[in-house]
Design an enzyme around this catalytic site. Structure first.
Site, PDB file in Angstrom:
ATOM      1  N   GLU A  82     -52.546  73.182 -33.078  1.00  0.00           N
ATOM      2  CA  GLU A  82     -52.988  72.570 -34.339  1.00  0.00           C
ATOM      3  C   GLU A  82     -52.895  73.538 -35.512  1.00  0.00           C
ATOM      4  OE1 GLU A  82     -56.584  69.963 -32.361  1.00  0.00           O
ATOM      5  OE2 GLU A  82     -57.039  71.922 -33.188  1.00  0.00           O
TER       6      GLU A  82
ATOM      7  N   GLY B 201     -52.750  74.713 -39.220  1.00  0.00           N
ATOM      8  CA  GLY B 201     -53.072  74.184 -40.551  1.00  0.00           C
ATOM      9  C   GLY B 201     -52.539  75.163 -41.582  1.00  0.00           C
TER      10      GLY B 201
ATOM     11  N   ARG C  59     -62.050  80.749 -51.886  1.00  0.00           N
ATOM     12  CA  ARG C  59     -62.011  81.636 -50.721  1.00  0.00           C
ATOM     13  C   ARG C  59     -62.437  83.081 -51.004  1.00  0.00           C
ATOM     14  NH1 ARG C  59     -57.785  82.635 -48.338  1.00  0.00           N
ATOM     15  NH2 ARG C  59     -58.612  82.740 -46.227  1.00  0.00           N
TER      16      ARG C  59
ATOM     17  N   CYS D  95     -69.070  80.464 -64.099  1.00  0.00           N
ATOM     18  CA  CYS D  95     -70.314  81.191 -64.362  1.00  0.00           C
ATOM     19  C   CYS D  95     -70.945  81.704 -63.075  1.00  0.00           C
ATOM     20  CB  CYS D  95     -71.271  80.295 -65.111  1.00  0.00           C
ATOM     21  SG  CYS D  95     -70.596  79.849 -66.696  1.00  0.00           S
TER      22      CYS D  95
ATOM     23  N   TYR E 210     -56.443  75.589 -47.966  1.00  0.00           N
ATOM     24  CA  TYR E 210     -57.874  75.700 -48.286  1.00  0.00           C
ATOM     25  C   TYR E 210     -58.136  76.065 -49.745  1.00  0.00           C
ATOM     26  CZ  TYR E 210     -57.902  75.644 -43.219  1.00  0.00           C
ATOM     27  OH  TYR E 210     -57.673  75.298 -41.915  1.00  0.00           O
TER      28      TYR E 210
HETATM   29  C1  PLP Z   1     -59.501  74.482 -38.877  1.00  0.00           C
HETATM   30  C2  PLP Z   1     -58.996  74.009 -37.603  1.00  0.00           C
HETATM   31  C3  PLP Z   1     -57.626  74.100 -37.316  1.00  0.00           C
HETATM   32  C4  PLP Z   1     -56.631  74.758 -38.220  1.00  0.00           C
HETATM   33  O1  PLP Z   1     -56.924  76.083 -38.441  1.00  0.00           O
HETATM   34  P1  PLP Z   1     -55.896  76.995 -39.259  1.00  0.00           P
HETATM   35  O2  PLP Z   1     -56.573  78.315 -39.326  1.00  0.00           O
HETATM   36  O3  PLP Z   1     -55.766  76.371 -40.610  1.00  0.00           O
HETATM   37  O4  PLP Z   1     -54.621  76.998 -38.512  1.00  0.00           O
HETATM   38  C5  PLP Z   1     -57.187  73.561 -36.119  1.00  0.00           C
HETATM   39  N1  PLP Z   1     -58.051  72.980 -35.263  1.00  0.00           N
HETATM   40  C6  PLP Z   1     -59.369  72.879 -35.523  1.00  0.00           C
HETATM   41  C7  PLP Z   1     -60.252  72.214 -34.555  1.00  0.00           C
HETATM   42  C8  PLP Z   1     -59.887  73.396 -36.685  1.00  0.00           C
HETATM   43  O5  PLP Z   1     -61.198  73.309 -36.911  1.00  0.00           O
END
Ligand code: PLP
Length: 424
Positions: A281, A283, A320, A351, A380
Site C-alpha cells: 500500500e 502512498g 508537516r 500566526c 500529506y
Molecule cells: C498511511 C498508510 C499507508 C501509506 O503510508 P505511506 O507512508 O504514505 O506509504 C498504507 N497503509 C496504511 C494502513 C496506512 O495507514
C-alpha cells in the site's frame, strides 16, 4: 544552468502567473511513472499481487482516476475518501476500507457501495460487521489489521512484544485474534482473507520489511498449525521512504518490491503457506516527489541569529514541518543559476511561531515577488491542508508532457464562508 525552474517543461513563472501562488504543482508523468514501476515490479509467479494506492496521501478524483488507469487498487480510510473514489468511478470491489474507528454510517455507506474488502481494526468493529454483513446481498471480504511488533521509522526499526498502538490487534493477543477469526468463519456472508500490517512511514531499511514478513509468516503458520486457520492474503502495508532532502537515500521502488516479493516467496515455501495473494500500500512513495509547492516571497527580516524569508503560505498548506519537524529542500525558482550563500529560515504567514517550513537552508539573495519552490510536497500536504488564519486552500495543477491544467481550483473567500448558517 537555466535561471528559471521548470516543472515537466513548464516554467515556474508561467505557472505562478497563470494559477497564482501558493500553488501545488504535480508532475503527472512522475506520478504515472511511479505507479507503473510499482505495478510492474510487484509481481510473483507463486501468488497473485496487488498494489493499492493509499489515497490518504493525496486524495482527489484525478488521483483516483490515475490509480484506476494504472490498474492499482485503492485504500480509503473514511467516508469522504470512499465518496471521492466512487465519484471518480473507481471499481468498489478493488477498494480496501481501513480505519480504527469507522462510523456506523461509513460502514453502511461502504456496504451499500459494495466495497470489496474491510480491513478490520479491532474486535468491536469485527463483531459489528458480522451483524451488518448478513443484511447485505454481497459477500464481504475481511482482513484483520495486526501489529507484528515491528515498528519502523526512517533509519531504525525495532521488534517489540508489547503493543499499545491505536491501530490493529497485536499478534501476541492470540486468543482474541482466534476468536475474532472464528466469528468471521461462522458468519456465512463474510469471507476471512487474511492479515494486514503497516509498520511505519518513511522507512529506509529493506530489512524492516523482511522482518515484518518473517514475523507475520511465522504467526500465520502457528495459527494454521494450532487452530487450522488458513490465511490466503497478506497485506504488507506501505511506508516506503522518499527523497525530501539530500540526507535521504530511499530504497529504489523496484528494490522495495523485489525485497517484499522475495521475502514472501521465501516464507511461503518455508512454512508451506497457502498464500494466494500479497498486497502493498504505497502512498507517499507514489506522490511525494512528484509534488512541488510554489510560493511568492514576501518580506524578509534579519534577527540577531537568523535571516527570515516569508512566503505567502505555510502550515496551512504544509503542516508537516510544524507537526513533526519534517525537512524539505527548496530553491528560489527564478534564480536557479545564482550561488546560494545566505543561510535562510523559510517561514510561513500563519500566526504560530512553529510555522516554519524550512529551518535553515542556503539560498541566493532574493527580493519580494520572487518565487520559492519547495520540493517533494506531493504527499500529506494538500491532504492535511487547513483554513488556519482563514487562508484559502491553494489550487492544484497537474503538468503532463509539457502542458499544465488545473485539477483543483484555488479557494476564494466565498468558499471560506460556505456552510456558515446565517443568523435567524
Ligand atoms: C498511511 C498508510 C499507508 C501509506 O503510508 P505511506 O507512508 O504514505 O506509504 C498504507 N497503509 C496504511 C494502513 C496506512 O495507514
Amino acid at each position: 544552468m537555466e535561471k528559471m525552474l521548470k516543472i515537466q517543461g513548464v516554467g515556474a513563472d508561467e505557472l505562478a502567473k497563470t494559477y497564482g501562488t501558493p500553488l501545488y504543482i504535480y508532475d503527472q508523468n512522475a506520478i504515472e511513472s511511479k505507479m507503473r514501476t510499482f505495478h510492474d515490479h510487484f509481481q510473483s509467479e507463486l501468488f497473485e499481487t496487488e498494489v493499492l494506492y493509499a489515497s490518504k496521501a493525496f486524495c482527489i478524483k484525478e488521483m483516483v482516476r490515475l490509480a484506476k488507469q494504472h490498474d492499482l487498487g485503492l485504500d480509503v480510510v473514511s467516508g469522504g475518501e470512499l465518496f471521492t473514489a466512487l465519484s471518480a468511478g473507481f471499481d468498489p470491489s478493488r477498494i480496501y476500507f481501513h480505519g480504527n474507528n469507522k462510523s456506523f454510517q461509513e460502514i453502511e455507506e461502504a456496504l451499500q457501495a459494495g466495497v470489496g474488502t474491510f480491513i478490520v481494526d479491532n474486535v468491536m468493529e469485527g463483531a459489528y460487521l458480522c451483524e451488518k454483513a448478513n443484511l447485505h446481498p454481497d459477500q464481504l471480504h475481511v482482513m484483520i489489521r495486526v501489529n507484528p511488533g515491528v515498528e519502523a521509522h526512517t533509519h531504525e526499526y525495532i521488534v517489540t512484544a508489547h503493543d499499545d498502538s491505536k491501530f490493529g490487534i497485536s499478534i501476541h493477543e492470540e486468543e482474541t485474534l482466534v476468536e475474532l477469526i472464528q466469528q468471521f468463519q461462522s458468519t456465512p456472508s463474510i469471507v476471512f482473507d487474511g492479515f494486514h500490517a503497516h509498520i511505519g512511514s518513511q522507512i529506509f531499511e529493506p530489512q524492516a520489511f523482511e522482518t515484518e514478513v518473517e514475523v507475520l509468516a511465522q504467526f500465520i503458520y502457528e495459527l494454521q498449525k494450532r487452530y487450522g486457520i488458513e490465511t490466503k492474503c497478506f497485506d504488507v502495508g506501505g511506508g516506503f521512504a522518499v527523497h525530501y532532502t539530500d540526507a535521504d537515500a530511499p530504497i529504489p521502488i523496484p528494490q522495495v518490491c523485489e525485497t517484499i516479493i522475495a521475502a514472501c516467496e521465501k516464507q511461503k515455501n518455508k512454512y508451506q503457506l497457502p498464500l494466494q495473494k500479497v498486497m502493498i500500500e504505497p502512498g507517499r512513495s507514489i506522490v511525494a516527489e512528484a509534488g512541488t509547492t510554489l510560493y511568492t516571497i514576501g518580506f524578509q527580516k534579519k534577527t540577531p541569529h537568523r535571516n527570515y524569508l516569508f512566503v505567502d503560505g505555510g502550515m496551512s498548506d504544509n503542516i508537516r514541518p510544524a507537526l513533526y519537524q519534517a525537512a524539505y529542500d527548496c530553491d528560489v525558482a527564478n534564480r536557479m543559476d545564482e550561488t546560494k550563500t545566505i543561510p535562510t529560515c523559510v517561514a510561513g504567514k500563519c500566526c504560530e511561531s512553529g510555522d516554519v517550513l524550512i529551518d535553515e537552508i542556503l539560498l541566493p539573495a532574493s527580493q519580494a515577488g520572487d518565487l520559492l519552490a519547495v520540493y517533494t510536497t506531493g504527499a500529506y500536504g494538500f491532504s492535511m491542508s487547513n483554513h488556519y488564519n482563514r487562508l484559502c486552500r491553494p489550487a492544484v495543477v497537474f503538468v503532463k508532457d509539457g502542458t499544465a491544467r488545473c485539477v483543483v481550483k484555488r479557494e476564494t473567500y466565498a468558499d471560506l464562508l460556505r456552510g456558515e448558517c446565517e443568523e435567524g
